[in-house]
Scaffold this active site. Structure first.
Site, PDB file in Angstrom:
ATOM      1  N   GLU A  93       0.839  -1.215   0.000  1.00 17.23           N
ATOM      2  CA  GLU A  93       0.000   0.000   0.000  1.00 17.23           C
ATOM      3  C   GLU A  93       0.870   1.260   0.000  1.00 17.23           C
ATOM      4  OE1 GLU A  93      -2.472  -1.154   3.311  1.00 17.23           O
ATOM      5  OE2 GLU A  93      -3.371  -2.704   2.058  1.00 17.23           O
ATOM      6  N   GLU A 161       3.980 -10.886   0.601  1.00 17.05           N
ATOM      7  CA  GLU A 161       2.571 -10.514   0.535  1.00 17.05           C
ATOM      8  C   GLU A 161       2.168 -10.310  -0.919  1.00 17.05           C
ATOM      9  OE1 GLU A 161       1.184  -8.743   4.513  1.00 17.05           O
ATOM     10  OE2 GLU A 161       1.903  -7.090   3.288  1.00 17.05           O
ATOM     11  N   SER A 206      -4.677 -11.988   3.553  1.00 20.57           N
ATOM     12  CA  SER A 206      -5.922 -12.688   3.897  1.00 20.57           C
ATOM     13  C   SER A 206      -5.709 -13.892   4.820  1.00 20.57           C
ATOM     14  CB  SER A 206      -6.675 -13.094   2.622  1.00 20.57           C
ATOM     15  OG  SER A 206      -7.061 -11.939   1.897  1.00 20.57           O
TER      16      SER A 206
HETATM   17  C1  PEP Z   1      -1.485  -6.606   5.022  1.00 20.84           C
HETATM   18  O1  PEP Z   1      -1.946  -5.548   4.646  1.00 20.84           O
HETATM   19  O2  PEP Z   1      -0.310  -6.670   5.396  1.00 20.84           O
HETATM   20  C2  PEP Z   1      -2.368  -7.763   5.021  1.00 20.84           C
HETATM   21  C3  PEP Z   1      -1.825  -8.934   4.990  1.00 20.84           C
HETATM   22  O3  PEP Z   1      -3.732  -7.511   5.032  1.00 20.84           O
HETATM   23  P1  PEP Z   1      -4.899  -8.616   5.133  1.00 20.84           P
HETATM   24  O4  PEP Z   1      -4.489  -9.616   6.188  1.00 20.84           O
HETATM   25  O5  PEP Z   1      -6.110  -7.846   5.517  1.00 20.84           O
HETATM   26  O6  PEP Z   1      -4.994  -9.260   3.798  1.00 20.84           O
END
Ligand code: PEP
Length: 249
Positions: A93, A161, A206
Site C-alpha cells: 500500500e 505478501e 488474507s
Molecule cells: C497486510 O496488509 O499486510 C495484510 C496482509 O492484510 P490482510 O491480512 O487484511 O490481507
C-alpha cells in the site's frame, strides 16, 4: 528461531481499540511465539505502554532521515522513542499509494536499522505479474533492491505478501506460498550465508483463523503479517494460537 505473528492495523484504530491489544495480551500472557502489533502512529506510544514486554510494537513506515523538514512524516528514532521495536517497510500500500521504490525502501530500512529497529520488509507480486509468470523475478528484484547488506537475522524480517491477496479474501495455493518462501530463503542464503537460516519469513495476505494452521504448516513460513484479522483480539489470538501449535520447521 521464534516464530512471529505480526498485526498491521493500517489506518484503523482510535483510543477505544487499545482494549483489543489489552485483550490480546490477556489471552497470551506468556506467548510461545513473538507477537507484534503495528498500530497507527497516533496509538503507538500508548499501546506500547499498555502491552509492555509481552507484545512488541512497531510503526507502519518511517522516513529515511532521522529528523528534518518533512511535514507529516515520522522518523525511525521517533518510532523507537515511542516504544517501537519494529517497523513495517515497503508495504504494497505504501509502494502503490506513495510510489515508494525499492531504493526508497532500502534507504528507510537503513534508517530503521540505524535507530535500532527491526525492519519488516514487504515484497510481493501483483496479479498481472503472477499471471505473466514473473512472480519470482519481481520478488527477487524487490529483495535485492530493498534489503541493505547490513541486515542480519536479528534486524530483518521479510513478509511475502502477494498484492492480490491483501484484503481480498483470496489466498495463493499452499504450493504457491511454498515456492516463493523457498525462493526467498535461497536468495537470502546466497546473500547472507548461514545467517539467512534464522531470518524470519512471514506470509501475508488474507490470513484468517480458518486458514492459518495450513499456512503455518508450510516449510519456510515462520509466521504471518496480518491486516484485517489483527484488528480484533479474538481473531488475532486464534492466529497466534495456530502459530504456537505449528510444528517447528
Ligand atoms: C497486510 O496488509 O499486510 C495484510 C496482509 O492484510 P490482510 O491480512 O487484511 O490481507
Amino acid at each position: 528461531m521464534r516464530k512471529l505473528a505480526a498485526g498491521n492495523w493500517k489506518m484503523n484504530g482510535t483510543s477505544a481499540d487499545l482494549a483489543e491489544a489489552s485483550a490480546l495480551k490477556a489471552a497470551h500472557p506468556a506467548p510461545g511465539v513473538d507477537i507484534l502489533l503495528c498500530p497507527p502512529a497516533t496509538l503507538l506510544s500508548r499501546l506500547s505502554d499498555s502491552v509492555g514486554a509481552t507484545i512488541a510494537t512497531g510503526g507502519q513506515d518511517c522516513h529515511a532521515a532521522a529528523s528534518g523538514a518533512h511535514t507529516g512524516d515520522i522518523s525511525a528514532p521517533m518510532l523507537a522513542d515511542a516504544g517501537a521495536s519494529h517497523v513495517i517497510l515497503g508495504h504494497s500500500e505504501r509502494r502503490t499509494d506513495h510510489a515508494e521504490t525499492d531504493a526508497d525502501v532500502h534507504a528507510k530500512t537503513q534508517a530503521a536499522l540505524a535507530a535500532g529497529l527491526t525492519a519488516l520488509v514487504c515484497v510481493g507480486e501483483t496479479q498481472a505479474q503472477r499471471e505473466a509468470g514473473k512472480t519470482l523475478d519481481v520478488v527477487g528484484r524487490q529483495l535485492a533492491g530493498s534489503v541493505p547488506d547490513s541486515a542480519t537475522a536479528a534486524t530483518l524480517v521479510i513478509a511475502y505478501e502477494p498484492v492480490w491477496a491483501i484484503g481480498s479474501g483470496r489466498v495463493p495455493t499452499l504450493e504457491q506460498i511454498a515456492e516463493v518462501h523457498d525462493f526467498i530463503r535461497g536468495e537470502l542464503t546466497a546473500r547472507f550465508g548461514a545467517d539467512a537460516r534464522a531470518m524470519r519469513l512471514l506470509y501475508g495476505g488474507s490470513v484468517k483463523p480458518a486458514n492459518a494452521a495450513e499456512i503455518f504448516a508450510i516449510s519456510n513460513v515462520d509466521g504471518a503479517l496480518v491486516g484485517g484479522a489483527s484488528l480484533k483480539a479474538r481473531d488475532f489470538s486464534a492466529i497466534v494460537t495456530a502459530l504456537e501449535n505449528a510444528a517447528p520447521d
